[in-house]
Design an enzyme around this catalytic site. Structure first.
Site, PDB file in Angstrom:
ATOM      1  N   HIS A 352     -31.054 -10.207  45.387  1.00 58.53           N
ATOM      2  CA  HIS A 352     -31.655 -11.366  46.063  1.00 58.53           C
ATOM      3  C   HIS A 352     -33.041 -11.103  46.640  1.00 58.53           C
ATOM      4  O   HIS A 352     -33.590 -11.964  47.330  1.00 58.53           O
ATOM      5  CB  HIS A 352     -30.773 -11.844  47.218  1.00 58.53           C
ATOM      6  CG  HIS A 352     -29.495 -12.451  46.778  1.00 58.53           C
ATOM      7  ND1 HIS A 352     -29.336 -13.800  46.556  1.00 58.53           N
ATOM      8  CD2 HIS A 352     -28.292 -11.893  46.506  1.00 58.53           C
ATOM      9  CE1 HIS A 352     -28.093 -14.045  46.192  1.00 58.53           C
ATOM     10  NE2 HIS A 352     -27.441 -12.901  46.139  1.00 58.53           N
ATOM     11  N   LYS A 538     -37.332 -22.400  57.079  1.00 55.30           N
ATOM     12  CA  LYS A 538     -36.848 -21.157  56.488  1.00 55.30           C
ATOM     13  C   LYS A 538     -37.029 -20.046  57.499  1.00 55.30           C
ATOM     14  O   LYS A 538     -37.717 -20.231  58.504  1.00 55.30           O
ATOM     15  CB  LYS A 538     -37.575 -20.832  55.184  1.00 55.30           C
ATOM     16  CG  LYS A 538     -39.095 -21.030  55.252  1.00 55.30           C
ATOM     17  CD  LYS A 538     -39.745 -20.895  53.889  1.00 55.30           C
ATOM     18  CE  LYS A 538     -39.797 -22.174  53.093  1.00 55.30           C
ATOM     19  NZ  LYS A 538     -38.871 -22.222  51.974  1.00 55.30           N
ATOM     20  N   ARG A 539     -36.437 -18.877  57.241  1.00 56.61           N
ATOM     21  CA  ARG A 539     -36.643 -17.748  58.146  1.00 56.61           C
ATOM     22  C   ARG A 539     -38.139 -17.461  58.251  1.00 56.61           C
ATOM     23  O   ARG A 539     -38.902 -17.698  57.308  1.00 56.61           O
ATOM     24  CB  ARG A 539     -35.919 -16.512  57.604  1.00 56.61           C
ATOM     25  CG  ARG A 539     -34.432 -16.549  57.816  1.00 56.61           C
ATOM     26  CD  ARG A 539     -34.075 -16.552  59.283  1.00 56.61           C
ATOM     27  NE  ARG A 539     -34.325 -15.268  59.896  1.00 56.61           N
ATOM     28  CZ  ARG A 539     -33.384 -14.414  60.266  1.00 56.61           C
ATOM     29  NH1 ARG A 539     -32.107 -14.708  60.093  1.00 56.61           N
ATOM     30  NH2 ARG A 539     -33.693 -13.253  60.829  1.00 56.61           N
ATOM     31  N   LYS A 544     -43.512 -15.715  53.420  1.00 56.91           N
ATOM     32  CA  LYS A 544     -43.261 -17.161  53.283  1.00 56.91           C
ATOM     33  C   LYS A 544     -44.463 -17.973  53.792  1.00 56.91           C
ATOM     34  O   LYS A 544     -44.557 -19.167  53.590  1.00 56.91           O
ATOM     35  CB  LYS A 544     -41.997 -17.559  54.044  1.00 56.91           C
ATOM     36  CG  LYS A 544     -40.721 -16.960  53.449  1.00 56.91           C
ATOM     37  CD  LYS A 544     -39.493 -17.342  54.251  1.00 56.91           C
ATOM     38  CE  LYS A 544     -38.250 -16.554  53.891  1.00 56.91           C
ATOM     39  NZ  LYS A 544     -37.511 -17.085  52.734  1.00 56.91           N
ATOM     40  N   THR A 646     -33.953 -22.046  48.219  1.00 52.79           N
ATOM     41  CA  THR A 646     -32.958 -23.103  47.981  1.00 52.79           C
ATOM     42  C   THR A 646     -33.299 -24.363  48.770  1.00 52.79           C
ATOM     43  O   THR A 646     -32.905 -25.462  48.381  1.00 52.79           O
ATOM     44  CB  THR A 646     -31.526 -22.631  48.321  1.00 52.79           C
ATOM     45  OG1 THR A 646     -31.576 -21.852  49.513  1.00 52.79           O
ATOM     46  CG2 THR A 646     -30.935 -21.799  47.211  1.00 52.79           C
ATOM     47  N   LYS A 650     -33.011 -28.539  47.983  1.00 56.97           N
ATOM     48  CA  LYS A 650     -32.415 -29.525  48.893  1.00 56.97           C
ATOM     49  C   LYS A 650     -33.430 -30.604  49.248  1.00 56.97           C
ATOM     50  O   LYS A 650     -33.117 -31.800  49.268  1.00 56.97           O
ATOM     51  CB  LYS A 650     -31.923 -28.830  50.176  1.00 56.97           C
ATOM     52  CG  LYS A 650     -30.760 -27.893  49.926  1.00 56.97           C
ATOM     53  CD  LYS A 650     -30.544 -26.912  51.075  1.00 56.97           C
ATOM     54  CE  LYS A 650     -29.626 -25.779  50.607  1.00 56.97           C
ATOM     55  NZ  LYS A 650     -29.646 -24.609  51.489  1.00 56.97           N
TER      56      LYS A 650
HETATM   57  C1  26V Z   1     -31.439  -8.306  53.750  1.00 52.51           C
HETATM   58  C2  26V Z   1     -31.177  -7.425  54.744  1.00 52.51           C
HETATM   59  C3  26V Z   1     -31.949  -6.189  54.782  1.00 52.51           C
HETATM   60  C4  26V Z   1     -31.267  -5.163  55.595  1.00 52.51           C
HETATM   61  C5  26V Z   1     -30.803  -5.702  56.895  1.00 52.51           C
HETATM   62  C6  26V Z   1     -29.837  -6.826  56.747  1.00 52.51           C
HETATM   63  C7  26V Z   1     -30.207  -7.742  55.678  1.00 52.51           C
HETATM   64  C8  26V Z   1     -29.549  -8.946  55.614  1.00 52.51           C
HETATM   65  C9  26V Z   1     -29.831  -9.817  54.629  1.00 52.51           C
HETATM   66  C10 26V Z   1     -30.767  -9.499  53.698  1.00 52.51           C
HETATM   67  C11 26V Z   1     -30.939 -10.481  52.632  1.00 52.51           C
HETATM   68  C12 26V Z   1     -32.284 -10.595  52.108  1.00 52.51           C
HETATM   69  C13 26V Z   1     -32.188 -11.228  50.829  1.00 52.51           C
HETATM   70  C14 26V Z   1     -32.181 -12.726  50.900  1.00 52.51           C
HETATM   71  O1  26V Z   1     -31.722 -13.392  51.801  1.00 52.51           O
HETATM   72  N1  26V Z   1     -32.707 -13.257  49.875  1.00 52.51           N
HETATM   73  C15 26V Z   1     -32.819 -14.676  49.708  1.00 52.51           C
HETATM   74  O2  26V Z   1     -31.741 -15.087  48.879  1.00 52.51           O
HETATM   75  C16 26V Z   1     -31.765 -16.470  48.602  1.00 52.51           C
HETATM   76  C17 26V Z   1     -30.523 -16.773  47.816  1.00 52.51           C
HETATM   77  O3  26V Z   1     -30.581 -16.133  46.595  1.00 52.51           O
HETATM   78  C18 26V Z   1     -33.045 -16.826  47.853  1.00 52.51           C
HETATM   79  O4  26V Z   1     -33.066 -18.211  47.637  1.00 52.51           O
HETATM   80  C19 26V Z   1     -34.263 -16.412  48.659  1.00 52.51           C
HETATM   81  O5  26V Z   1     -35.436 -16.626  47.909  1.00 52.51           O
HETATM   82  C20 26V Z   1     -34.161 -14.952  49.022  1.00 52.51           C
HETATM   83  O6  26V Z   1     -35.205 -14.561  49.894  1.00 52.51           O
END
Ligand code: 26V
Length: 701
Positions: A352, A538-539, A544, A646, A650
């Site tokens: 992701h 978004k975050r 971004k 996403t 939406k």
């Molecule tokens: C990363 C990390 C890094 C370590 C600490 C904890 C933690 C928790 C979550 C994440 C997730 C990062 C990846 C993420 O959220 N990606 C997003 O995924 C969406 C669904 O596929 C996508 O639409 C977004 O573009 C993408 O940034």
């Protein structure tokens, strides 16, 4: 069934669960009784489905994910079960307004953002399409922090979702498992075979809580199994009797810490022991549960790849690979080669993110001390992979592709080597992982790589969030699109239909008015529903580029200050964003947006033309209110960085026009809607990459 039937069920629940009657019950009790009635209906439906699944021997989908951002459930379940009207009447007959009850439910924030929401949309979709699916995650006591803006700055407060969210959960005290952490591995021979035993470990008990997730029409039901941690022997009576009260209870609180709180960061990986324990806890409990069920149904673990697809959502549950190997070898007597075959053919991995700072790498010492047996297995996977590469003359790829490197365990490489299917979340992103992030591994396993572009549960994001638009679409093309979104294509014949377009405009205005009213009620702020709503939700992340959006707004502000009579389309710029607690730059951008919001509200000369609004504590529930009211969708990430996005889907589905870069799924949206229906700008991903390569990085600082 008639509404009287449901009224009776609610009254019985009030009496059975709260010793209350409609005349004595509080609204909160009515809310809970209503949820419990629905929970029973879903459980009964699930049981009926299980018989069918078992009879047909269907393959099951298991989705392992550290995050599930499900949003509120009451409205969703009523909608999917087609029971909104009946419950509305049943509750009205005891003097309760259903719309008021919705607000008794907290939004369970068991996720950071896109990744967790995607997991929740999949549960809806799998249920709707009739796939037997189970999601696994952690029953965090505290979800993602509640954001408060104090003096323009983000303050993080604990998110207490359990008091209202617990009603949906069915505790399964008969289905708990033990998870071992720490200690050391002892080996001995048994019947000519080497046996491994983890000694002196902390034993954590994983207790499952099941949440039923309804699909459209209420026929399919997915289960979300959330694990809660506690100490296996929660209380050391001997220590307690000796007066050592603190030590007697410490084991308990240490174990409980594992499911205490969701890590609120999605921007960079931190090598925290607790996070590693959470990941292993999730993976080990879930796999034990999957294996136990599989043996009950089919007896033979060799059939696992045929009967189960185990999906790891990003690398967070990647320990599933060595844990499945451990269970197959140490607990079920398989040799390495057979265990490896089963593991690789059962596990699939979705990537992701391409941000290198988010790629998980654990220090070897930490993995070794927390998960000694798992570490042995990871080393063996790495040793075999290394030997294989050297043997076929590909040793040169090891610096990028090995699992153990630089005293670290690289979870992304482990995930690729241990899965039969690896996907990115948009075409562009899947190409980037093939040609960049996993270039060398792709050369070894080209057939494993594929693309699965993200999607959204349009039943939640269109039908429920925007009932007026959904009703209008029903009028135009019928309701077949609820089950098959591709039927929305039928709307194309109305593109020049003036009456239809006028009606669309009226619906948008109604939704904007409703949102403005909501903001007025919640914050006292007044925004003009006749201004254009331009939205970025978004975050908060540098890639971004919320800051770029802010700079544009400041330039408008300055233009208006110079010439207050300048002809200008009145606009309201709306932001919703949480920043990870330690991400200082992101927090400063939030402060800037809030200062700008104050300034635009204060300045009488410009406030009718230009306003900025920062919505506090952006979450699924807020998104459901804001998205139907949006007109411009800001999707302006630096090309190559947003894996998919996403909210772009939406917002567009609710009639907002995308202002976006050619990044993530924007690319596919652009292809489908055409340049005339989307404002696309900026560099392409490869152009951006070229600029990075050309720029002398030191010149930037
Ligand atoms: C990363 C990390 C890094 C370590 C600490 C904890 C933690 C928790 C979550 C994440 C997730 C990062 C990846 C993420 O959220 N990606 C997003 O995924 C969406 C669904 O596929 C996508 O639409 C977004 O573009 C993408 O940034």
């Amino acid at each position: 069934m008639t509404y009287e039937y449901y009224r009776q069920l609610i009254i019985e629940k009030l009496s059975g669960s709260f010793a209350a009657s409609p005349s004595t019950a509080s609204k909160e009790q009515v809310y809970k009784a209503t949820c419990l009635v629905l929970r029973d209906i879903l459980i009964a439906q699930k049981q009926r489905n299980n018989m069918e699944i078992e009879k047909k021997g269907l393959k099951r989908v298991y989705y392992l994910c550290m995050e599930f951002l499900v949003g509120r459930s009451l409205k969703n379940n009523l909608f999917n079960l087609g029971l909104t009207d009946d419950f509305d009447k049943a509750l009205a007959s005891i003097g309760i307004d259903l719309d008021e009850l919705y607000d008794y439910e907290a939004d369970p924030g068991l996720g950071n953002g896109g990744l967790g929401r995607l997991a929740a949309c999949f549960m809806d979709s799998l249920a709707t399409l009739g796939y037997p699916a189970m999601g696994f995650s952690i029953r965090y006591d505290y979800g993602l922090f509640r954001q408060k803006i104090v003096e323009n700055m983000q303050v993080e407060l604990p998110d207490l979702w359990l008091p209202s969210g617990e009603v949906w959960m069915l505790p399964r005290s008969d289905k708990n498992f033990k998870v071992l952490l720490g200690g050391y591995v002892e080996t001995h021979m048994e019947n000519g075979k080497l046996r491994f035993e983890q000694k002196g470990a902390e034993v954590v008990e994983a207790m499952p809580y099941d949440v039923m997730i309804s699909g459209a029409d209420g026929k399919g039901v997915s289960v979300l199994r959330l694990w809660k941690a506690s100490a296996y022997r929660s209380f050391d009576m001997q220590k307690f009797s000796r007066g050592d009260y603190f030590t007697a209870m410490r084991a308990d609180s240490e174990a409980e810490l594992i499911s205490k709180v969701l890590y609120p960061s999605d921007d960079h990986y931190e090598g925290k022991q607790l996070r590693l324990s959470q990941q292993y806890f999730l993976v080990s409990a879930s796999l034990q549960s999957i294996i136990k069920d599989h043996i009950k149904w089919y007896g033979d673990l060799k059939l696992l790849p045929q009967k189960a697809a185990i999906h790891i959502n990003d690398t967070h549950p990647a320990l599933a690979i060595p844990e499945l190997m451990r269970l197959l070898m140490d607990e079920h007597g398989f040799g390495w080669d057979d265990a490896w075959d089963i593991t690789v053919n059962t596990i699939a991995y979705t990537n992701h993110t391409v941000l290198s700072e988010a790629l998980e790498k654990w220090d070897i010492e930490l993995v070794q001390s927390r998960l000694p047996r798992i570490y042995m297995i990871i080393s063996e996977i790495d040793r075999r992979f290394t030997a294989q590469m050297n043997a076929c003359g590909k040793g040169g790829i090891l610096p990028s592709s090995a699992i153990l490197w630089d005293r670290q365990v690289r979870m992304a490489n482990l995930s690729v080597i241990g899965s039969h299917s690896i996907n990115g979340v948009s075409e562009l992103h899947s190409n980037i992982i093939k040609n960049n992030v996993f270039k060398d591994l792709y050369s070894v396993f080209p057939d494993r790589f594929t693309n699965v572009t993200n999607g959204i549960a349009h039943r939640r994001w269109l039908c429920q969030a925007n009932p007026e638009l959904a009703a209008f679409i029903n009028e135009l093309i019928g309701d077949g699109y609820k089950l098959d979104a591709s039927e929305l294509d039928k709307l194309e014949k109305f593109t020049s239909d003036k009456t239809a377009l006028k009606r669309l405009g009226e619906i948008k205005l109604d939704n904007k008015k409703a949102f403005a009213q909501f903001i007025k009620k919640e914050t006292g702020e007044e925004i003009d529903p006749y201004s254009r709503f331009d939205v970025q939700i978004k975050r908060l992340h540098e890639y971004k580029r919320q800051l770029m959006n802010v700079l544009k707004i400041i330039s408008y502000y300055l233009e208006l200050k110079d010439d207050p009579n300048k002809s200008f389309t009145p606009q309201t710029f709306i932001f919703g964003a949480k920043a990870a607690g330690g991400y200082a730059h992101a927090k400063r951008v939030i402060m800037l947006i809030n200062c700008l919001a104050k300034e635009t509200a204060r300045d009488a000369a410009i406030r009718d033309k230009l306003r900025v609004l920062f919505v506090e504590n952006y979450n699924v529930t807020l998104a459901e209110r804001l998205i139907p009211a949006s007109e411009v969708s800001e999707q302006i990430s630096l090309a190559g960085k947003e894996a998919s996005g996403t909210s772009n889907m939406k917002l567009m589905m609710n009639g907002a026009i995308t202002l976006g870069t050619v990044d993530g799924a924007n690319v596919e949206i652009l292809e489908r809607v055409g340049r005339e229906n989307m404002f696309a700008f900026g560099l392409t991903a490869s152009e951006a990459q070229r600029v990075w390569n050309e720029v002398d990085a030191s010149a930037l600082y």
